[in-house]
Design a protein around this motif. Sequence first.
Motif, PDB file in Angstrom:
ATOM      1  N   ALA A 366      -8.537  10.562   8.631  1.00 11.47           N
ATOM      2  CA  ALA A 366      -9.140   9.456   9.376  1.00 11.47           C
ATOM      3  C   ALA A 366     -10.015   9.912  10.542  1.00 11.47           C
ATOM      4  N   GLY A 367     -10.256  11.191  10.670  1.00 13.97           N
ATOM      5  CA  GLY A 367     -11.178  11.682  11.682  1.00 13.97           C
ATOM      6  C   GLY A 367     -10.729  11.360  13.095  1.00 13.97           C
ATOM      7  N   PRO A 368     -11.651  10.902  13.942  1.00  6.88           N
ATOM      8  CA  PRO A 368     -11.305  10.674  15.351  1.00  6.88           C
ATOM      9  C   PRO A 368     -10.305   9.547  15.576  1.00  6.88           C
ATOM     10  N   ARG A 369     -10.061   8.714  14.574  1.00  9.93           N
ATOM     11  CA  ARG A 369      -9.071   7.647  14.732  1.00  9.93           C
ATOM     12  C   ARG A 369      -7.727   8.011  14.084  1.00  9.93           C
ATOM     13  N   GLN A 370      -7.554   9.281  13.736  1.00  5.80           N
ATOM     14  CA  GLN A 370      -6.336   9.723  13.075  1.00  5.80           C
ATOM     15  C   GLN A 370      -5.103   9.501  13.947  1.00  5.80           C
ATOM     16  N   VAL A 371      -4.075   8.935  13.336  1.00  7.55           N
ATOM     17  CA  VAL A 371      -2.779   8.773  13.982  1.00  7.55           C
ATOM     18  C   VAL A 371      -1.979  10.036  13.705  1.00  7.55           C
ATOM     19  N   SER A 372      -1.630  10.756  14.747  1.00  5.73           N
ATOM     20  CA  SER A 372      -0.966  12.043  14.594  1.00  5.73           C
ATOM     21  C   SER A 372       0.375  11.899  13.877  1.00  5.73           C
ATOM     22  N   GLY A 373       0.559  12.710  12.836  1.00  2.00           N
ATOM     23  CA  GLY A 373       1.836  12.756  12.129  1.00  2.00           C
ATOM     24  C   GLY A 373       2.161  11.548  11.302  1.00  2.00           C
ATOM     25  N   ALA A 374       1.187  10.709  10.976  1.00  4.09           N
ATOM     26  CA  ALA A 374       1.466   9.475  10.230  1.00  4.09           C
ATOM     27  C   ALA A 374       2.031   9.794   8.847  1.00  4.09           C
ATOM     28  N   ALA A 375       3.205   9.239   8.561  1.00  7.46           N
ATOM     29  CA  ALA A 375       3.861   9.473   7.272  1.00  7.46           C
ATOM     30  C   ALA A 375       4.149   8.180   6.519  1.00  7.46           C
ATOM     31  N   VAL A 376       4.298   7.068   7.243  1.00  4.55           N
ATOM     32  CA  VAL A 376       4.552   5.764   6.626  1.00  4.55           C
ATOM     33  C   VAL A 376       3.596   4.747   7.227  1.00  4.55           C
ATOM     34  N   GLY A 377       2.937   3.995   6.367  1.00  5.05           N
ATOM     35  CA  GLY A 377       2.012   2.953   6.811  1.00  5.05           C
ATOM     36  C   GLY A 377       2.411   1.605   6.258  1.00  5.05           C
ATOM     37  N   LEU A 378       2.070   0.563   6.987  1.00  5.74           N
ATOM     38  CA  LEU A 378       2.364  -0.813   6.571  1.00  5.74           C
ATOM     39  C   LEU A 378       1.078  -1.619   6.604  1.00  5.74           C
ATOM     40  N   ALA A 379       0.806  -2.348   5.525  1.00  5.67           N
ATOM     41  CA  ALA A 379      -0.324  -3.272   5.458  1.00  5.67           C
ATOM     42  C   ALA A 379       0.197  -4.693   5.366  1.00  5.67           C
ATOM     43  N   HIS A 380      -0.449  -5.597   6.096  1.00 11.90           N
ATOM     44  CA  HIS A 380      -0.081  -7.010   6.073  1.00 11.90           C
ATOM     45  C   HIS A 380      -1.349  -7.832   5.916  1.00 11.90           C
ATOM     46  N   ASN A 381      -1.388  -8.639   4.868  1.00  8.25           N
ATOM     47  CA  ASN A 381      -2.547  -9.463   4.547  1.00  8.25           C
ATOM     48  C   ASN A 381      -2.045 -10.863   4.233  1.00  8.25           C
ATOM     49  N   ILE A 382      -2.615 -11.869   4.899  1.00 12.60           N
ATOM     50  CA  ILE A 382      -2.127 -13.234   4.718  1.00 12.60           C
ATOM     51  C   ILE A 382      -3.279 -14.186   4.438  1.00 12.60           C
ATOM     52  N   GLY A 383      -3.014 -15.171   3.588  1.00 15.56           N
ATOM     53  CA  GLY A 383      -3.984 -16.216   3.304  1.00 15.56           C
ATOM     54  C   GLY A 383      -3.337 -17.570   3.490  1.00 15.56           C
ATOM     55  N   LEU A 384      -4.002 -18.445   4.223  1.00 17.66           N
ATOM     56  CA  LEU A 384      -3.477 -19.796   4.406  1.00 17.66           C
ATOM     57  C   LEU A 384      -3.470 -20.529   3.081  1.00 17.66           C
ATOM     58  N   GLY A 385      -2.382 -21.245   2.870  1.00 14.40           N
ATOM     59  CA  GLY A 385      -2.354 -22.085   1.687  1.00 14.40           C
ATOM     60  C   GLY A 385      -1.182 -21.975   0.731  1.00 14.40           C
ATOM     61  N   GLY A 386      -0.346 -20.940   0.663  1.00 14.14           N
ATOM     62  CA  GLY A 386      -0.428 -19.748   1.470  1.00 14.14           C
ATOM     63  C   GLY A 386       0.195 -18.591   0.745  1.00 14.14           C
ATOM     64  N   ALA A 387      -0.126 -17.406   1.206  1.00  8.98           N
ATOM     65  CA  ALA A 387       0.443 -16.186   0.637  1.00  8.98           C
ATOM     66  C   ALA A 387       0.429 -15.105   1.686  1.00  8.98           C
ATOM     67  N   ALA A 388       1.478 -14.308   1.738  1.00  7.62           N
ATOM     68  CA  ALA A 388       1.538 -13.126   2.594  1.00  7.62           C
ATOM     69  C   ALA A 388       1.952 -11.947   1.750  1.00  7.62           C
ATOM     70  N   VAL A 389       1.264 -10.838   1.940  1.00 15.52           N
ATOM     71  CA  VAL A 389       1.587  -9.602   1.223  1.00 15.52           C
ATOM     72  C   VAL A 389       1.867  -8.520   2.261  1.00 15.52           C
ATOM     73  N   VAL A 390       3.006  -7.851   2.116  1.00 11.89           N
ATOM     74  CA  VAL A 390       3.340  -6.699   2.952  1.00 11.89           C
ATOM     75  C   VAL A 390       3.538  -5.519   2.019  1.00 11.89           C
ATOM     76  N   THR A 391       2.835  -4.432   2.316  1.00 13.70           N
ATOM     77  CA  THR A 391       2.879  -3.224   1.490  1.00 13.70           C
ATOM     78  C   THR A 391       3.250  -2.039   2.358  1.00 13.70           C
ATOM     79  N   LEU A 392       4.205  -1.246   1.909  1.00 12.21           N
ATOM     80  CA  LEU A 392       4.605  -0.020   2.604  1.00 12.21           C
ATOM     81  C   LEU A 392       4.125   1.181   1.792  1.00 12.21           C
ATOM     82  N   LEU A 393       3.373   2.034   2.444  1.00  8.14           N
ATOM     83  CA  LEU A 393       2.821   3.229   1.818  1.00  8.14           C
ATOM     84  C   LEU A 393       3.460   4.453   2.450  1.00  8.14           C
ATOM     85  N   ARG A 394       3.775   5.442   1.611  1.00  4.62           N
ATOM     86  CA  ARG A 394       4.475   6.637   2.084  1.00  4.62           C
ATOM     87  C   ARG A 394       3.824   7.873   1.478  1.00  4.62           C
ATOM     88  N   ARG A 395       3.545   8.858   2.287  1.00  4.75           N
ATOM     89  CA  ARG A 395       2.962  10.100   1.821  1.00  4.75           C
ATOM     90  C   ARG A 395       4.045  10.990   1.232  1.00  4.75           C
TER      91      ARG A 395
END
Length: 395
Positions: A366-395
């Motif tokens: 991620a270059g200059p925005r790199q999070v040091s030592g990142a091993a687990v990431g979480l994504a959250h995406n929501i749409g009204l009407g409605g739906a929410a998606v949570v995704t856990l990514l692991r290296r």
Amino acid sequence: MKSYVAGVGMTRFEKPETANRPYWELAEEAGRAALADAGIGYEQVEHVPVGYCFQPSTAGQRAAYALGLTGVPVYNVNNNCATGATALVMARQLVAGGLADCVLALGFEKMKKGSLGSGAGAGDFGASPVARHYGIMAARHGFGQSPPTAQLFGNAAREHMERYGTTPEQLAAVAAKNHRHSADNPHAQFRDVYTVAEVLAAKPVHEPLTRLQCSPTSDGAAAAVVVSERFLVRHGLHAEAVEIAGQAMATDTPATFASGSCIDVVGKPVTAAAARQAFAAAGLGIDDVDVIELHDCFSVNELLTYEALGMCADGDSGALAESGATTYGGRWVVNPSGGLISKGHPLGATGLAQTAELVWQLRGQAGPRQVSGAAVGLAHNIGLGGAAVVTLLRR
């Protein structure tokens, strides 16, 4: 079966009035980038779920055909602002269920200048797919002249302020952070940095939200290649693959509407439900997460999502944002990409762009925005009407 993201790609997100490429060219750029990142050809892809909200039926085929005419199934996906993540859910399900070894999730959007109306593809208020949500808001707050979605979230912010003492400065701190993060993201629509005072002084949209606390309309595309473990072994792709450790989609329940609160109507309960399921599937908790890309369509939604994900107690999210715990040097780095507020929000691409950012973070790319030592990431995406998606990514 386990599933992995083997490759990601995205275009730069742009203002609709300045972008001059058709959607299929945007989708082709993102798709080819993801395939090249994975080191595979389109002929190896077995299914293509394609997300978008504002193009006509079978636009997914038009976009996918730019990558190749291989005869594979193409699925057109529309789940409001959660469309990109929904395409990713479909890709993971196909792989995890043993129905495919290689799936390309693709999302794109061409949007019009100005604010979103009362829901993707909506016409008049009564026909809007989120009319029930607006009805809850109108019963408590009335229905004004500002953009309808901004009213929903602005009123949620007012309720949070009244209930917990959240301040305008705390809301503005979210936006200032995300604008600051976007300065290092070449894919971001906006890269200007603003102080909290400048965020507060920006043009009002719906009290207490100002223009710099609202995500813009955007054009852009993003993609992810999702593969099985046997595909990784067969093609030697382990070095750059990121595991989808857990994922869940949740939709509205009576809890969305029972309280009559805009805090619930805009998706806090459904986000909490998706998060619980995703954490359980991954065997992880919020304390295991290092970097988060969440759906900050408005600054208040970032605060509500902190609470829904269990990052703090209800009512403490404003203080959490103000403390620096959600930026570099803090407990988590939230929206290192700049988030929707500054990176941009082309609805069909947003969830997949979050995935791209997290994959780059977990790979250390991620270059200059790199999070040091990142091993687990979480994504959250929501749409009204409605739906929410949570995704856990692991290296």
